[in-house]
Design an enzyme around this catalytic site. Structure first.
Site, mmCIF file in Angstrom:
data_model
loop_
_atom_site.group_PDB
_atom_site.id
_atom_site.type_symbol
_atom_site.label_atom_id
_atom_site.label_comp_id
_atom_site.label_asym_id
_atom_site.label_seq_id
_atom_site.Cartn_x
_atom_site.Cartn_y
_atom_site.Cartn_z
ATOM 1 N N ARG A 138 0.824 -1.213 0.000
ATOM 2 C CA ARG A 138 0.000 0.000 0.000
ATOM 3 C C ARG A 138 0.848 1.248 0.000
ATOM 4 O O ARG A 138 0.591 2.187 -0.715
ATOM 5 C CB ARG A 138 -0.905 0.015 1.241
ATOM 6 C CG ARG A 138 -2.015 -1.004 1.184
ATOM 7 C CD ARG A 138 -2.629 -1.185 2.522
ATOM 8 N NE ARG A 138 -1.634 -1.633 3.489
ATOM 9 C CZ ARG A 138 -1.906 -2.160 4.659
ATOM 10 N NH1 ARG A 138 -3.146 -2.272 5.051
ATOM 11 N NH2 ARG A 138 -0.948 -2.575 5.458
ATOM 12 N N SER A 183 -7.069 -3.962 7.648
ATOM 13 C CA SER A 183 -7.998 -4.656 8.544
ATOM 14 C C SER A 183 -7.984 -4.000 9.925
ATOM 15 O O SER A 183 -9.010 -3.894 10.586
ATOM 16 C CB SER A 183 -7.610 -6.134 8.669
ATOM 17 O OG SER A 183 -7.661 -6.753 7.414
#
Ligand code: PNS
Length: 164
Positions: free
Chosen positions: A91, A129
C-alpha cells in the site's frame, strides 16, 4: 505455463484492498490460492473458519480462485501446493520494510518461490484490517472499506449496530 500463486494473509477481516489484489492476481496467474494464516501471533476478531467463509463468499465468481488456510511456515505450505509465487499487496512505503524482510526470509527458506508485489489500487491504499476494526469498534462507518457482508459480520461480532 500454468502458474499457481498463493495470496497469504490474516484477512481479519477481508477488505476491499484484499479483494482488489485477488481480482488482479486472478488475471495474472492461472490459479490463485487465498491462504488464511492460522497461527499468527495476533489477537484476531474472526476465527479461521469465519475468515474462510467470508473470503469464499466474496470470491465465488472467480473460477480460478480458491480459499484455504495454512498453519506453520508459508514456504512449506507453498511447496505442498506446488506454488512458486507468493502475492502480497503493497500500500505504501510503510509496508515495505516488513514485506522486504519477509520476502527475503522466504527466499532463503525456499529459493524456488518468488514474492510478487502488487501495488494496492490507489483508492484502497489507506485501507487495512486494523483500521476497519478500529473504526467499527467506535461505531464508525466502514462501508467504503469492506463489502456489505463483512460490514454486517464485523458489527455483529462487536455487538454493535454500526453506521451505514
Ligand atoms: O496479513 P498479514 O498479517 O500481513 O500476513 C502475514 C503472513 C500471515 C503472510 C505472515 O505472517 C506469514 O507468512 N506467516 C506464516 C509463518 C511464516 O512463514 N513465517 C516466516 C515468514 S518470514
Amino acid at each position: 505455463m500454468r502458474t499457481i500463486a498463493v495470496y497469504p494473509g490474516s484477512f481479519d477481516p477481508p477488505t476491499y484492498g484484499h479483494l482488489d489484489i485477488i481480482d488482479r492476481s486472478s488475471r495474472v496467474f492461472s490459479r490463485v490460492i487465498v491462504a488464511v494464516a492460522r497461527n499468527i501471533r495476533k489477537e484476531v476478531l474472526f476465527t479461521t473458519a469465519e475468515r474462510i467463509d467470508m473470503l469464499k463468499q466474496l470470491t465465488r465468481s472467480y473460477s480460478n480462485v480458491e480459499v484455504d488456510s495454512f498453519k506453520g511456515l508459508l514456504m512449506s505450505y507453498a511447496a505442498d501446493k506446488g506454488a512458486h509465487v507468493v502475492v502480497r499487496g503493497l500500500r505504501a512505503i510503510s509496508d515495505f520494510e516488513y514485506e522486504f524482510q519477509m520476502a527475503h526470509m522466504n527466499k532463503k527458506l525456499a529459493d524456488d518461490v518468488d514474492t510478487v508485489f502488487m501495488m494496492t489500487g490507489e483508492r484502497y491504499s489507506y485501507i487495512s484490517s486494523n483500521i476497519v476494526r478500529e473504526i467499527a469498534g467506535f461505531g464508525g462507518k466502514i462501508d467504503d472499506l469492506v463489502p456489505e457482508l463483512v460490514r454486517e459480520r464485523v458489527f455483529r461480532k462487536m455487538g454493535k449496530r454500526g453506521k451505514s
